[in-house]
Design a protein around this motif. Structure first.
Motif, short mmCIF file in Angstrom:
data_model
loop_
_atom_site.label_atom_id
_atom_site.label_comp_id
_atom_site.label_asym_id
_atom_site.label_seq_id
_atom_site.Cartn_x
_atom_site.Cartn_y
_atom_site.Cartn_z
N HIS A 88 -26.03 8.95 -33.33
CA HIS A 88 -26.13 9.13 -34.80
C HIS A 88 -27.03 9.97 -35.53
N GLY A 89 -27.05 10.64 -36.81
CA GLY A 89 -27.23 11.53 -37.71
C GLY A 89 -26.21 11.27 -38.77
N LYS A 90 -26.67 12.49 -38.90
CA LYS A 90 -26.19 13.21 -40.28
C LYS A 90 -24.82 14.59 -39.61
N GLY A 91 -24.06 13.94 -40.59
CA GLY A 91 -23.17 15.40 -40.52
C GLY A 91 -22.36 15.00 -39.02
N LYS A 92 -21.04 16.03 -39.42
CA LYS A 92 -20.25 16.12 -38.46
C LYS A 92 -19.59 14.52 -37.65
N THR A 93 -19.56 14.60 -36.51
CA THR A 93 -18.45 13.58 -36.42
C THR A 93 -19.87 12.86 -34.88
N THR A 94 -20.14 11.90 -34.45
CA THR A 94 -20.44 11.34 -33.83
C THR A 94 -20.22 11.78 -32.16
N GLU A 95 -18.90 12.21 -31.33
CA GLU A 95 -19.21 13.31 -30.86
C GLU A 95 -20.03 14.50 -30.73
N ARG A 97 -21.85 15.59 -31.78
CA ARG A 97 -23.60 15.21 -32.82
C ARG A 97 -23.85 15.07 -30.69
N ALA A 98 -23.38 14.52 -30.71
CA ALA A 98 -23.89 13.68 -29.23
C ALA A 98 -23.69 15.03 -27.65
N ILE A 99 -22.18 16.10 -28.50
CA ILE A 99 -21.89 17.09 -27.40
C ILE A 99 -23.19 18.63 -28.27
N ALA A 100 -23.14 18.34 -29.24
CA ALA A 100 -24.54 19.24 -29.68
C ALA A 100 -25.86 19.55 -29.00
N GLN A 101 -26.26 17.86 -28.32
CA GLN A 101 -27.50 17.60 -27.67
C GLN A 101 -28.17 18.20 -26.57
N PHE A 102 -26.69 17.73 -26.31
CA PHE A 102 -26.85 18.53 -24.96
C PHE A 102 -26.77 20.33 -24.25
N GLU A 103 -25.86 21.63 -25.71
CA GLU A 103 -25.40 22.08 -25.65
C GLU A 103 -26.03 22.58 -24.71
N ASN A 104 -27.74 22.41 -24.54
CA ASN A 104 -28.76 23.62 -23.58
C ASN A 104 -29.13 22.28 -22.10
N ASP A 105 -27.88 21.88 -21.91
CA ASP A 105 -28.70 21.30 -20.33
C ASP A 105 -27.43 21.38 -19.64
N GLU A 106 -26.96 21.36 -18.17
CA GLU A 106 -26.31 21.47 -17.64
C GLU A 106 -25.69 20.28 -17.08
N VAL A 107 -25.68 19.06 -17.93
CA VAL A 107 -25.32 17.81 -17.16
C VAL A 107 -23.52 17.90 -17.38
N HIS A 114 -22.34 4.62 -30.11
CA HIS A 114 -22.81 4.87 -32.23
C HIS A 114 -21.62 4.26 -32.90
N SER A 115 -20.34 4.48 -32.56
CA SER A 115 -18.85 4.88 -33.03
C SER A 115 -18.88 3.47 -32.76
N HIS A 116 -19.04 2.72 -31.57
CA HIS A 116 -18.36 1.58 -31.52
C HIS A 116 -17.04 1.98 -30.85
N ILE A 117 -15.95 3.30 -30.78
CA ILE A 117 -14.78 3.92 -30.27
C ILE A 117 -15.29 4.10 -28.73
N PRO A 118 -14.52 3.45 -28.01
CA PRO A 118 -13.91 4.01 -26.82
C PRO A 118 -13.55 5.14 -26.55
N LEU A 119 -14.04 5.76 -25.83
CA LEU A 119 -13.03 7.42 -25.59
C LEU A 119 -14.39 7.78 -24.07
N HIS A 120 -12.74 8.36 -23.96
CA HIS A 120 -12.59 9.74 -21.86
C HIS A 120 -12.02 9.83 -22.17
N LYS A 121 -13.06 11.57 -22.18
CA LYS A 121 -11.61 13.09 -21.41
C LYS A 121 -13.09 13.58 -21.50
N GLU A 122 -12.44 15.13 -21.26
CA GLU A 122 -12.80 16.31 -20.83
C GLU A 122 -13.32 17.21 -21.71
#
Length: 166
Positions: A88-95, A97-107, A114-122
């Protein structure tokens, strides 16, 4: 290791109990991950009756979750690093925002809801996965949750379980 991934249960508003298909899978779980919008502590109590539970809080969760869980978590399972957030948050899509939260992590994988929309991609070498919701499918054709198989020194295996309520 058998991990069940859920998000956006919104209980008891959207369901009085977890769906039967999910409860059957929980019986085989070694770990349960909840990606936020649990809504009430009763969901946590029920899930932990099946297996250990970890996760993050969402934007509609009661104080218990904000006090006991983080907005973002990096979990190590059998040498694999997995990032978790509600998204969740403001601006951008849920996807995004999630990517941005881990941009400095080696995950290797980013789990979000949040979106209730199933997603599975690389995306840029990382697996992005949103399990959808087992209780509030909104405009989706099916309810859903995720199953993750974790083995040391083997690639992560993740899939959706799609279902309709009886």
């Amino acid at each position: 290791m058998n991990v069940i991934i859920v998000s956006d249960t919104h209980m008891p508003r959207m369901a009085k109990q977890l769906p039967e298909v999910l409860r059957k899978e929980l019986l085989q779980a070694d770990l349960i991950i909840h990606l936020g919008d649990w809504q009430t502590k009763q969901v946590y109590e029920e899930l932990k009756s099946y297996a250990p539970v970890t996760g993050v809080y969402g934007n509609v969760d009661e104080a218990f979750f904000i006090e006991n869980f983080n907005e973002k978590l990096v979990l190590e399972l059998e040498t694999h690093l997995i990032g978790m957030t509600h998204g969740h948050g403001k601006g951008k899509t849920t996807e995004k925002r999630a990517i941005a939260q881990f941009e400095n992590d080696e995950v290797e994988m980013i789990l979000f809801g949040h979106s209730h929309i199933p997603l599975h991609k690389e995306y840029e070498g990382k697996i992005l996965f949103n399990p959808g919701s087992p209780t509030d499918k909104r405009k989706q054709s099916h309810y859903s949750f995720g199953k993750l198989i974790v083995n040391r020194n083997h690639p992560l295996q993740i899939e959706h379980v799609f279902f309709l309520k009886k």
